[in-house]
Design a protein around this motif. Structure first.
Motif, mmCIF file in Angstrom:
data_model
loop_
_atom_site.group_PDB
_atom_site.id
_atom_site.type_symbol
_atom_site.label_atom_id
_atom_site.label_comp_id
_atom_site.label_asym_id
_atom_site.label_seq_id
_atom_site.Cartn_x
_atom_site.Cartn_y
_atom_site.Cartn_z
ATOM 1 N N THR A 75 0.858 -1.188 0.000
ATOM 2 C CA THR A 75 0.000 0.000 0.000
ATOM 3 C C THR A 75 0.889 1.231 0.000
ATOM 4 O OG1 THR A 75 -0.117 -0.003 2.427
ATOM 5 C CG2 THR A 75 -1.864 -1.167 1.228
ATOM 6 N N LEU A 76 0.443 2.279 -0.696
ATOM 7 C CA LEU A 76 1.217 3.516 -0.750
ATOM 8 C C LEU A 76 0.887 4.385 0.446
ATOM 9 C CD1 LEU A 76 1.132 4.395 -4.556
ATOM 10 C CD2 LEU A 76 3.068 3.572 -3.192
ATOM 11 N N ASP A 77 1.913 4.742 1.187
ATOM 12 C CA ASP A 77 1.756 5.526 2.403
ATOM 13 C C ASP A 77 2.738 6.685 2.339
ATOM 14 O OD1 ASP A 77 1.396 6.537 4.925
ATOM 15 O OD2 ASP A 77 2.326 4.846 5.966
ATOM 16 N N GLY A 78 2.231 7.854 1.937
ATOM 17 C CA GLY A 78 3.108 9.019 1.839
ATOM 18 C C GLY A 78 4.241 8.842 0.856
ATOM 19 N N GLY A 79 3.995 8.120 -0.222
ATOM 20 C CA GLY A 79 5.026 7.906 -1.229
ATOM 21 C C GLY A 79 5.876 6.679 -0.990
ATOM 22 N N THR A 80 5.659 5.990 0.123
ATOM 23 C CA THR A 80 6.403 4.771 0.428
ATOM 24 C C THR A 80 5.491 3.563 0.244
ATOM 25 O OG1 THR A 80 7.837 5.894 2.027
ATOM 26 C CG2 THR A 80 7.650 3.511 2.235
ATOM 27 N N ARG A 81 5.984 2.564 -0.477
ATOM 28 C CA ARG A 81 5.216 1.330 -0.669
ATOM 29 C C ARG A 81 5.452 0.425 0.541
ATOM 30 N NH1 ARG A 81 2.549 -0.509 -4.941
ATOM 31 N NH2 ARG A 81 3.519 1.060 -6.305
ATOM 32 N N THR A 82 4.404 0.149 1.293
ATOM 33 C CA THR A 82 4.529 -0.572 2.557
ATOM 34 C C THR A 82 3.952 -1.981 2.446
ATOM 35 O OG1 THR A 82 4.428 1.477 3.844
ATOM 36 C CG2 THR A 82 3.925 -0.580 5.008
ATOM 37 N N PHE A 83 4.752 -2.953 2.870
ATOM 38 C CA PHE A 83 4.334 -4.357 2.936
ATOM 39 C C PHE A 83 4.248 -4.773 4.403
ATOM 40 C CE2 PHE A 83 6.867 -3.752 -0.909
ATOM 41 C CZ PHE A 83 6.016 -4.233 -1.894
ATOM 42 N N ARG A 84 3.421 -5.778 4.663
ATOM 43 C CA ARG A 84 3.294 -6.300 6.026
ATOM 44 C C ARG A 84 3.510 -7.801 6.013
ATOM 45 N NH1 ARG A 84 1.695 -2.200 9.093
ATOM 46 N NH2 ARG A 84 0.667 -0.440 8.048
ATOM 47 N N LEU A 85 4.448 -8.246 6.832
ATOM 48 C CA LEU A 85 4.748 -9.665 6.958
ATOM 49 C C LEU A 85 4.634 -10.090 8.410
ATOM 50 C CD1 LEU A 85 7.921 -10.076 4.683
ATOM 51 C CD2 LEU A 85 5.559 -10.719 4.135
ATOM 52 N N ALA A 86 3.984 -11.219 8.642
ATOM 53 C CA ALA A 86 3.833 -11.765 9.992
ATOM 54 C C ALA A 86 4.283 -13.220 9.981
ATOM 55 C CB ALA A 86 2.388 -11.653 10.467
ATOM 56 N N PRO A 87 5.535 -13.514 10.333
ATOM 57 C CA PRO A 87 5.935 -14.910 10.478
ATOM 58 C C PRO A 87 5.145 -15.565 11.610
ATOM 59 C CG PRO A 87 7.673 -13.414 11.250
ATOM 60 C CD PRO A 87 6.629 -12.571 10.613
ATOM 61 N N GLN A 88 4.607 -16.746 11.347
ATOM 62 C CA GLN A 88 3.714 -17.392 12.304
ATOM 63 C C GLN A 88 3.734 -18.900 12.104
ATOM 64 O OE1 GLN A 88 0.546 -15.001 10.374
ATOM 65 N NE2 GLN A 88 -0.666 -16.878 10.369
ATOM 66 N N ALA A 89 3.277 -19.622 13.113
ATOM 67 C CA ALA A 89 3.180 -21.081 13.040
ATOM 68 C C ALA A 89 1.846 -21.477 12.427
ATOM 69 C CB ALA A 89 3.327 -21.690 14.431
ATOM 70 N N GLY A 90 1.800 -22.673 11.837
ATOM 71 C CA GLY A 90 0.564 -23.180 11.254
ATOM 72 C C GLY A 90 0.692 -24.654 10.973
ATOM 73 N N THR A 91 -0.247 -25.187 10.222
ATOM 74 C CA THR A 91 -0.183 -26.573 9.759
ATOM 75 C C THR A 91 -0.450 -26.610 8.266
ATOM 76 O OG1 THR A 91 -2.536 -26.999 10.216
ATOM 77 C CG2 THR A 91 -0.942 -27.505 11.979
ATOM 78 N N HIS A 92 0.168 -27.587 7.616
ATOM 79 C CA HIS A 92 0.061 -27.721 6.160
ATOM 80 C C HIS A 92 0.120 -29.204 5.830
ATOM 81 C CE1 HIS A 92 0.703 -26.641 1.920
ATOM 82 N NE2 HIS A 92 1.655 -27.560 1.895
ATOM 83 N N GLU A 93 -0.678 -29.653 4.871
ATOM 84 C CA GLU A 93 -0.705 -31.061 4.494
ATOM 85 C C GLU A 93 0.118 -31.300 3.236
ATOM 86 O OE1 GLU A 93 -4.648 -32.653 4.228
ATOM 87 O OE2 GLU A 93 -5.148 -32.121 6.295
ATOM 88 N N PHE A 94 1.279 -31.917 3.402
ATOM 89 C CA PHE A 94 2.022 -32.419 2.252
ATOM 90 C C PHE A 94 1.414 -33.732 1.779
ATOM 91 C CE2 PHE A 94 5.018 -29.774 4.610
ATOM 92 C CZ PHE A 94 5.535 -28.965 3.606
ATOM 93 N N VAL A 95 1.058 -34.587 2.728
ATOM 94 C CA VAL A 95 0.370 -35.843 2.454
ATOM 95 C C VAL A 95 -1.081 -35.664 2.878
ATOM 96 C CG1 VAL A 95 0.271 -38.311 2.964
ATOM 97 C CG2 VAL A 95 2.492 -37.144 2.828
ATOM 98 N N PRO A 96 -2.045 -35.952 2.015
ATOM 99 C CA PRO A 96 -3.451 -35.713 2.355
ATOM 100 C C PRO A 96 -3.848 -36.391 3.668
ATOM 101 C CG PRO A 96 -3.245 -36.268 0.035
ATOM 102 C CD PRO A 96 -1.898 -36.483 0.631
ATOM 103 N N GLY A 97 -4.527 -35.616 4.512
ATOM 104 C CA GLY A 97 -4.998 -36.136 5.781
ATOM 105 C C GLY A 97 -3.950 -36.212 6.869
ATOM 106 N N LYS A 98 -2.741 -35.725 6.601
ATOM 107 C CA LYS A 98 -1.659 -35.780 7.590
ATOM 108 C C LYS A 98 -1.084 -34.377 7.785
ATOM 109 C CE LYS A 98 -0.299 -40.582 6.676
ATOM 110 N NZ LYS A 98 -0.459 -41.102 8.034
ATOM 111 N N PRO A 99 -1.689 -33.565 8.625
ATOM 112 C CA PRO A 99 -1.197 -32.198 8.821
ATOM 113 C C PRO A 99 0.180 -32.179 9.474
ATOM 114 C CG PRO A 99 -2.925 -32.699 10.403
ATOM 115 C CD PRO A 99 -2.878 -33.845 9.457
ATOM 116 N N ALA A 100 1.030 -31.302 8.974
ATOM 117 C CA ALA A 100 2.378 -31.123 9.510
ATOM 118 C C ALA A 100 2.492 -29.741 10.133
ATOM 119 C CB ALA A 100 3.405 -31.284 8.394
#
Length: 523
Positions: A75-100
């Motif tokens: 988003t442009l904020d006073g001429g500066t392009r600002t990004f927002r990043l939030a490193p966080q924990a989660g779960t993801h399935e590489f193998v179906p039905g087996k969350p990692a």
């Protein structure tokens, strides 16, 4: 994919769910090369014999849609392009039905693709939602050391930071990832990585190349992952000589991914985001494609190839042409790892299917590739530049391992430098330098292959090989915040194969332990 020991279990499935550094004389280099093998081969052997107990090698069937990381133009904020990043924990399935258990930026796994243009002022607001400290390093970005996100820029749980700088480099495919000393492999391995695309207004190259994000311009983050019987990410134990090698290949977090192609030509922005594995990307039927860019931007002209090899952290942009209704597999062939023992270290001797490209019955026409792009300047001169030597061996660079309180050398802002980077080990390394894009001058005195002739921030170091690189130091003077140089095989980095330098005006005071050694002059 095959694994050759009885220790491996197999899980059927169709893939993932959607979801002066000191001078090193020639004589010394030759001596080190002659004696290094005996010191390192014994600990290497058990680290690469087959698969680890409990490792899963899914019988991957290609059919899952290739997910496209969301595009974030800020988003442009006073001429500066600002990004927002939030490193966080989660779960993801590489193998179906087996969350990692995983980590991601603004989500469970990987992160959005950030996009900005040359000349823009950008800010990245980072809020750490993990339960451990992290950093965000902008890999390949030319920027002030205070914004670089190295291991000194730790963000504690619940804390925030807002690095800010002006984009001042050509269009390129860069990336971002954590860089906490001692735990980079873990955090990247759990999923903290994303692309950062730079554009260059006022040039014709973008119009000549496929450039519609997610349609004919595709981000492709490739990682090997070691999974246990429950589909969870595992790592080799501490002290492993080579680092974790997985036999499951994820593209944008998905095993068995398929890209539906709707245009005559498709541009793949490939990042090897693996911890230690090397890939040699090509099409299964060996048809040629065109490489158009390396780490730091466009080549001088489209380069016709049948394969391109990437060590961890390297990138390549390739353009593939398809005919209506056909399918072709993007595959990693067995990489060329030089004079190495054992031969399967870092992926040698193994082939993996990565992504299947399925062309629609009718394809929209694509513009023809240009005959040439803008000419690349010659590498910085080797006669007037400051020259330095770096010997990579074991986990050390110039017989030193990483010390957060030691500055290895100080350079002048904007100064031309030539580095001789010598791998005397019996196994592979690579080298990444923060804050710069460099040119590879030669390998063992010979001209580099054309796919490595463009702008680079990471290059492979094959066994017993010397590379010479040339660049200018960043223009940003800072006597407090260092830049890093290191092997980007993440186990090696975590275990100390890293150094740091300041870019500061002559006479500027640095942190405790800093020094300004006399540059070594090569003949």
């Amino acid at each position: 994919m095959r694994c050759h020991t009885a220790q491996c279990s197999r899980v059927p499935g169709r893939g993932a769910a959607r979801p002066t550094l000191g001078s090193v004389s020639l004589t010394r280099r030759q001596l080190l090369r002659a004696t290094a093998a005996a010191a390192v081969l014994a600990p290497l052997v058990p680290a690469v014999t087959g698969c680890a107990p409990g490792e899963v090698v899914p019988e991957t069937q290609f059919g899952a849609r290739l997910p496209i990381p969301p595009l974030d133009e800020g988003t442009l904020d006073g001429g500066t392009r600002t990004f927002r990043l939030a490193p966080q924990a989660g779960t993801h399935e590489f193998v179906p039905g087996k969350p990692a258990q995983t980590m991601g930026y603004n989500g469970a796994y990987l992160g959005p693709t950030l996009r900005a243009a040359r000349g823009e002022r950008v800010r990245v607001a980072v809020e750490n939602r993990l339960t451990e400290a992290t950093t965000v390093h902008f890999h390949g970005m030319v920027l002030p050391a205070a914004a670089d996100g190295g291991p000194h820029a730790m963000i504690n749980p619940g804390a925030s930071t807002n690095p800010e700088w002006t984009i001042d480099q050509p269009a390129a495919t860069l990336w971002y990832h954590p860089h906490p000393h001692g735990s980079t492999e873990k955090q990247v391995g759990y999923g903290l990585a994303g692309l950062f695309i730079l554009d260059e207004p006022g040039t014709n190259e973008a119009a000549a190349l496929p450039h519609t994000y997610g349609v004919d311009d595709i981000p492709l983050i490739v990682q090997d992952r070691r999974l246990d019987a429950d589909g969870k990410i595992t790592f080799d134990p501490a002290g492993n000589s080579l680092g974790t090698l997985g036999n499951s290949i994820a593209a944008n977090g998905t095993l068995g991914a398929v890209l539906s192609v709707t245009t005559q030509r498709v541009r793949l922005r490939i990042l090897n985001a693996s911890n230690g594995r090397w890939f040699k990307f090509g099409l299964a039927d060996h048809r040629p494609f065109h490489m158009v860019a390396s780490d730091g931007g466009l080549l001088a002209a489209p380069l016709e190839l049948t394969s391109v090899q990437l060590s961890p952290a390297e990138r390549a942009e390739i353009v593939v042409e398809l005919k209506p209704g056909e399918s072709v597999m993007l595959r990693s062939f067995a990489p060329d790892l030089g004079r190495v023992n054992p031969p399967d270290a870092f992926g040698g001797g193994k082939e993996f299917d990565v992504v299947r490209l399925d062309a629609a019955a009718s394809l929209a026409p694509s513009a023809a590739l240009p005959a040439a792009f803008a000419a690349l300047p010659a590498p910085e001169g080797t006669t007037t530049a400051v020259s330095r030597s770096f010997t990579f061996n074991g986990r050390s660079i110039n017989n030193k391992t990483m010390d957060m309180n030691r500055i290895d050398f100080t350079a002048a802002p904007g100064e031309a430098e030539v580095w001789f980077v010598d791998n005397v080990s019996a196994y592979q390394h690579n080298v990444h330098v923060h804050g710069v894009q460099f040119r590879l001058v030669d390998i063992d005195g010979k001209q580099p292959p054309p796919e490595r002739a463009g702008w680079k921030d990471t290059i492979p170091l094959l066994p017993r090989e010397q590379n010479r690189i040339a660049f200018r130091m960043p223009k940003y003077a800072d006597s407090e915040h260092p830049y890093m140089y290191h092997c980007h095989l993440l186990t090696h980095e975590d275990e100390g194969m890293m150094g740091q330098f300041l870019v500061a005006e002559a006479g500027a005071a640095g942190p405790a332990g800093s020094g300004t050694p006399s540059p070594h002059q090569h003949g």
